[in-house]
Design an enzyme around this catalytic site. Sequence first.
Site, PDB file in Angstrom:
ATOM      1  CD  GLN A   1       6.527   1.516   0.249  1.00  0.00           C
ATOM      2  OE1 GLN A   1       7.542   1.022   0.691  1.00  0.00           O
ATOM      3  NE2 GLN A   1       6.520   2.647  -0.390  1.00  0.00           N
ATOM      4  CG  PHE A   2       2.849   5.969   4.208  1.00  0.00           C
ATOM      5  CD1 PHE A   2       2.110   6.982   3.605  1.00  0.00           C
ATOM      6  CD2 PHE A   2       4.222   6.134   4.335  1.00  0.00           C
ATOM      7  CE1 PHE A   2       2.726   8.129   3.134  1.00  0.00           C
ATOM      8  CE2 PHE A   2       4.844   7.275   3.870  1.00  0.00           C
ATOM      9  CZ  PHE A   2       4.099   8.282   3.269  1.00  0.00           C
ATOM     10  CB  THR A   3       3.516   5.165  -0.683  1.00  0.00           C
ATOM     11  OG1 THR A   3       4.331   4.018  -0.876  1.00  0.00           O
ATOM     12  CG2 THR A   3       4.289   6.253   0.037  1.00  0.00           C
TER      13      THR A   3
END
Length: 140
Positions: free
Chosen positions: A73-75
């Site tokens: 989950q890079f966000t």
Amino acid sequence: MRAVVQTVSRASVTVDGEVVGKVSDGLLVLVGVTHGDTEATAATMARKVHELRILPAEKSASDLGAPLLVVSQFTLYADTSRGRRPGWSAAAPAAVAEPLFTAFVEALRARGATVETGRFRTHMLVESVNVGPNTVIVDL
């Protein structure tokens, strides 16, 4: 490295209509990687998440043998401090993040954890039924 950890009665990840990972009575772990992270960071985060006492009776996944569904989950590294459009500069690029995400998963498995995952760099449908709800942010 940053993780959002939720206690779940069930959680699943679907990619292109196919369920690629699912757990019951365990943890959903969303993991973001930043520029300074290393394999040592991944191992430390794995220990911390596996031993996090957020399950019933203040037990951990390690104590109960509870499974973990781990999703990249890079966000989690979104910068929303200015304007309305998030910035992503704090998130490590995929070429750096993917091996460290894999190192995190492998470190959990080396600890004896049952781990399911999503697929890195794909559009995923993540579904969960939270227990509690109990959601914790873990930063290193």
